[in-house]
Design a protein around this motif. Structure first.
Motif, mmCIF file in Angstrom:
data_model
loop_
_atom_site.group_PDB
_atom_site.id
_atom_site.type_symbol
_atom_site.label_atom_id
_atom_site.label_comp_id
_atom_site.label_asym_id
_atom_site.label_seq_id
_atom_site.Cartn_x
_atom_site.Cartn_y
_atom_site.Cartn_z
ATOM 1 N N GLU A 8 0.802 -1.226 0.000
ATOM 2 C CA GLU A 8 0.000 0.000 0.000
ATOM 3 C C GLU A 8 0.833 1.272 0.000
ATOM 4 O O GLU A 8 0.365 2.339 0.427
ATOM 5 N N ARG A 9 2.050 1.154 -0.431
ATOM 6 C CA ARG A 9 2.908 2.352 -0.538
ATOM 7 C C ARG A 9 3.524 2.395 -1.937
ATOM 8 O O ARG A 9 3.705 1.363 -2.581
ATOM 9 N N ALA A 10 3.841 3.611 -2.370
ATOM 10 C CA ALA A 10 4.434 3.749 -3.703
ATOM 11 C C ALA A 10 5.907 3.355 -3.694
ATOM 12 O O ALA A 10 6.481 2.981 -4.718
ATOM 13 N N GLY A 11 6.539 3.474 -2.545
ATOM 14 C CA GLY A 11 7.951 3.134 -2.460
ATOM 15 C C GLY A 11 8.420 3.272 -1.015
ATOM 16 O O GLY A 11 7.619 3.527 -0.105
ATOM 17 N N TRP A 12 9.725 3.089 -0.816
ATOM 18 C CA TRP A 12 10.324 3.272 0.506
ATOM 19 C C TRP A 12 10.795 4.724 0.596
ATOM 20 O O TRP A 12 11.523 5.193 -0.286
ATOM 21 N N GLU A 13 10.408 5.410 1.627
ATOM 22 C CA GLU A 13 10.826 6.810 1.765
ATOM 23 C C GLU A 13 12.250 6.875 2.298
ATOM 24 O O GLU A 13 12.562 6.337 3.364
ATOM 25 N N VAL A 14 13.114 7.500 1.519
ATOM 26 C CA VAL A 14 14.521 7.616 1.887
ATOM 27 C C VAL A 14 14.868 9.097 2.000
ATOM 28 O O VAL A 14 14.484 9.891 1.139
ATOM 29 N N ARG A 15 15.541 9.471 3.062
ATOM 30 C CA ARG A 15 15.951 10.872 3.219
ATOM 31 C C ARG A 15 17.435 11.015 2.929
ATOM 32 O O ARG A 15 18.231 10.146 3.285
ATOM 33 N N PHE A 16 17.779 12.128 2.319
ATOM 34 C CA PHE A 16 19.190 12.376 2.021
ATOM 35 C C PHE A 16 19.406 13.875 1.933
ATOM 36 O O PHE A 16 18.466 14.660 2.071
ATOM 37 N N GLY A 17 20.633 14.280 1.721
ATOM 38 C CA GLY A 17 20.921 15.713 1.626
ATOM 39 C C GLY A 17 21.991 16.114 2.608
ATOM 40 O O GLY A 17 22.935 15.351 2.866
ATOM 41 N N THR A 18 21.856 17.300 3.177
ATOM 42 C CA THR A 18 22.831 17.784 4.157
ATOM 43 C C THR A 18 22.102 18.045 5.471
ATOM 44 O O THR A 18 20.877 17.926 5.541
ATOM 45 N N ALA A 19 22.863 18.441 6.473
ATOM 46 C CA ALA A 19 22.248 18.690 7.779
ATOM 47 C C ALA A 19 21.202 19.800 7.689
ATOM 48 O O ALA A 19 20.209 19.810 8.433
ATOM 49 N N THR A 20 21.391 20.718 6.763
ATOM 50 C CA THR A 20 20.476 21.865 6.676
ATOM 51 C C THR A 20 19.551 21.799 5.468
ATOM 52 O O THR A 20 18.705 22.675 5.290
ATOM 53 N N ASP A 21 19.717 20.801 4.645
ATOM 54 C CA ASP A 21 18.906 20.726 3.425
ATOM 55 C C ASP A 21 18.533 19.261 3.186
ATOM 56 O O ASP A 21 19.241 18.519 2.491
ATOM 57 N N VAL A 22 17.420 18.873 3.786
ATOM 58 C CA VAL A 22 17.035 17.464 3.755
ATOM 59 C C VAL A 22 15.998 17.239 2.651
ATOM 60 O O VAL A 22 15.028 17.995 2.527
ATOM 61 N N TRP A 23 16.219 16.194 1.864
ATOM 62 C CA TRP A 23 15.317 15.837 0.780
ATOM 63 C C TRP A 23 14.791 14.422 1.012
ATOM 64 O O TRP A 23 15.373 13.646 1.759
ATOM 65 N N THR A 24 13.690 14.147 0.350
ATOM 66 C CA THR A 24 13.145 12.799 0.465
ATOM 67 C C THR A 24 12.831 12.262 -0.926
ATOM 68 O O THR A 24 12.514 13.035 -1.848
#
Lengths: 440, 285
Positions: free
Chosen positions: B171-187
């Protein structure tokens, strides 16, 4: 000091640091030694796969057949060997394999202990040389029967106590113990075999073996097939499988069989398993220089301090810690023992440079802490895994070029020693070995 | 081990890294047993690929003289093949032989046999470093074992730097993964894809530009996605070295890979390329 990565990565470093690179021939070059040996493997599980990988690394062999009652293992082995351009015939039943495969030279056996005797004896009687993973068998009678088959057939039966072919162990036994007697009088040996607590093994659901097949080959069910090491009807348990390898080192280094054993053990943690999960045993070996007490710890609930397996020989002049993992092998000289300069010169040991907390200035006395054990290193570096070196010895023996390093009769005393410790746990009493126990 | 509703996560240390396997499967015991088998294979793989074991395939290759050949494990052979492929695709920005002296790229130092897992060393003293690819390769290998167990809804990690996702959890489109820098987080929602990050944030400037023989300066951090974790791992290392234009050119040729970079001296992530099916979202304001 942990050996630095580049020390053994660079070929030139070996000479510079007095390290002997043993078996330095690259594997492909070793295939020049005569016709290919034609092999079969019985048992394609974890250890069987290690044997296949090691055999491919040695070179000069062609695996013609793989036998395993589990389709999953058969498929794995076939796929693995195809990568080496080797097509194999697959069998479920080893008797059918022996009937149909008429061109074999030798068989590698890596199955549960309780089937070693019928499988190994049948192979020997079919005129094939055999390499068999330890233990020899799940009972001493079955082990004796295998040795009898070996003698009657005149064929080779190598037991997979691979430390006997490990160049570091061989250097320790031949040079440091037997020749230089570097440790003085050895009074105590400590061994440890430890692994962290692990779940019982499962299986991919689509590879379930039907019950009738399991029953035909002597297994109660799939669970017992996958976890045979914990069931006494199939094996002597982790103590037999693992500690016997260390007892073989004791037997080999001390060159004497044990006199007594006392032991304590139980199902202390894994109450869902019939086998012993923890055993502490103490043996007395009647060495010609005086008794040697050997303590063995088998732990299946902890990796200890991370140094999982070792055999530590403690003598009046020094100590020697052996392990199949080179990172845990080390040597030390007792503080008041005569110096080892002669042995350093002869490259029997390499002194480990100590790192000073701070460099002494010119006008400062350079006073070392007294009473420290001086640490040394082995001047031996291995090119191959112990498994590979031991297989290589087997192949060379089949070709008639070397004696076997661990024929079945040489391995037998450590089987006896392991079985008697389990007997001591069950009896809650010291067990004394009779000379006839070691008769084969 | 950590259990959450519908998931079980198991951990193992190997290759000087923390590995984890998260499995979305209702029978947790089955999932645990499968992960244990995968980790056993990881141990075996470490023995072959490790730079710290004198009997590893890597150490054996390092001891070969020019012209000598050795037989290696098929896994080592496959990992080296990916490394050479990425070296070719990135114009040598990824090079597992970067520290061999004198410097010559891995493709000029070793030759891999096609029919058998054999490695021939063309130039002696070849010192290979699989640090930029080995962990990713291990994740691919672990996923293939879990597939044997029909476990496909899995997320595998090596440290926090490389993640491989197979099928999405239920029931999910994918696994949510976070990445980026300490001040700029992306998912990013990850499925049938791997993402890997490399750079100087954690270990200092340790990535060497193979062409210059000095620490890479193009980017402070770089993230790459690819169908395999080995390729993502190697690409993220290459992207730290490669200037933006070179990365864009790479992505034109291989449009299924995404590239995200943090320029030297910056704390902000920039998207250099994303395939149409992928969209990372910035979480920071």
């Amino acid at each position: 000091m942990t050996m630095q990565r580049r020390t053994f990565l660079q070929a030139g470093a070996a000479a510079a640091s007095h390290l002997l690179v043993v078996s330095s021939q690259p594997a492909a070059a070793q295939t020049d030694g005569g016709p290919e040996l034609r092999l079969a493997l019985i048992g394609g599980g974890y250890q069987g796969r290690n044997l296949l990988s090691a055999a491919m690394a040695v070179g000069g062999v062609r695996v013609q057949a793989v036998c395993d009652i589990w389709e999953y293992s058969r498929r794995y082995c076939r796929s693995f060997l195809q990568r080496y351009d080797q097509e194999v015939q697959l069998y479920e039943d080893f008797r059918e394999m022996l009937d149909k495969e008429r061109e074999l030279d030798a068989v590698l056996v890596a199955t549960p202990d309780f089937v070693h005797e019928p499988q190994v004896s049948a192979c020997l009687e079919a005129g094939l040389h055999v390499y068999c993973e330890p233990m020899l068998a799940h009972t001493l009678d079955a082990a004796r029967s295998m040795i009898d088959s070996m003698r009657r057939s005149g064929k080779l039966l190598q037991i997979g106590y691979q430390r006997r072919s490990d160049p570091r162990y061989r250097h320790a036994q031949e040079k440091l113990i037997a020749e230089a007697q570097l440790l003085g009088r050895v009074t105590v040996v400590q061994t440890q075999w430890a692994q962290e607590a692990a779940d019982l093994r499962g299986w991919p659901k689509r590879y379930l073996i039907p019950d009738e097949v399991l029953h035909r080959y002597g297994y109660e069910d799939m669970h017992q097939f996958r976890n045979w090491i914990w069931y006494p009807q199939y094996s002597s348990g982790p103590y037999g499988a693992f500690v016997s390898q260390q007892l073989d080192v004791c037997q080999w280094f001390l060159d004497v069989a044990p006199r007594t054993v006392m032991a304590s053990g139980g199902r202390d943690f894994f109450t869902d398993r019939p086998g012993l999960d923890t055993v502490l045993s103490v043996y007395e070996y009647p060495h010609s220089l005086g008794p040697v007490r050997v303590s063995c710890a088998m732990l299946t609930t902890t990796s200890g301090d991370g140094t999982r397996q070792f055999e530590r020989f403690l003598g009046t002049q020094g100590y020697l810690q052996m392990s199949d993992n080179p990172r845990w092998a080390r040597i030390g000289r007792e503080p008041n023992a005569p110096d080892w300069d002669e042995w350093i010169k002869q490259n029997y040991v390499v002194k480990q440079e100590r790192v000073a907390a701070h460099a002494a200035k010119e006008d400062e006395l350079d006073v070392h802490v007294s009473g420290e054990v001086e640490q040394y290193q082995f001047p031996v570096m291995t090119q191959a895994s112990g498994c590979q070196a031991h297989l290589e010895n087997f192949f060379q023996a089949v070709r008639g070029r070397e004696p076997l390093r661990c024929p079945a009769d040489a391995a037998f005393p450590s089987q006896v020693a392991a079985f008697k410790a389990i007997e001591a746990v069950q009896a809650g009493a010291t067990v004394t070995f009779a000379p006839s126990d070691f008769t084969t | 081990m950590r259990t959450e509703p519908g998931h079980v996560t198991l951990y193992r240390q190997a290759m000087a890294t923390d590995f984890s396997i998260t499995i979305a499967y209702p029978d947790h015991q089955y999932a645990r047993q499968a992960a244990a088998e995968a980790f056993r294979e990881l141990e075996r793989l470490e023995g072959r690929l490790s730079a710290f074991r004198e009997d590893s395939d890597l150490a054996r290759i390092a001891r070969l003289q020019s012209g000598q050949t050795c037989v290696v494990d098929p896994a080592t052979h496959a990992c080296l093949q990916v490394a050479l492929d990425v070296e070719a695709a990135t114009g040598g920005a990824f090079d597992i032989a970067y520290r061999s002296q004198p410097h010559r790229a891995a493709s000029k130092r070793i030759r891999l046999a096609a029919r058998q897992p054999q490695v021939t060393v063309l130039v002696g003293d070849t010192d290979l470093d699989l640090g930029g690819i080995g962990k990713g390769y291990a994740l691919d290998h672990l996923a293939s074992i879990l597939a044997d167990w029909d476990l496909h809804c899995v997320l595998l990690r090596a440290s926090k730097s490389t993640v491989l996702a197979r099928h999405a959890p239920p029931e999910r489109a994918g696994w949510e993964v976070r990445f980026g820098t300490a001040t700029d987080v992306w998912t990013l929602s990850l499925r049938e894809m791997a993402i890997s990050g490399s750079g100087s944030d954690r270990q200092g400037p340790h990535i060497i530009d193979p062409h210059r023989g000095r620490p890479a300066r193009a980017h402070r951090l770089a993230y790459a996605t690819a169908a395999s974790a080995a390729a993502a791992d190697a690409l993220s290392t290459a992207f730290v070295v490669m200037p933006d234009d070179a990365i864009r050119q790479y992505c034109q040729r291989y449009p299924d890979s995404a590239a995200y970079v943090v320029p030297a001296g910056s704390g902000l992530l920039r998207v250099l390329h994303e395939p149409p099916t992928m969209e990372a979202v910035a979480l920071s304001p």
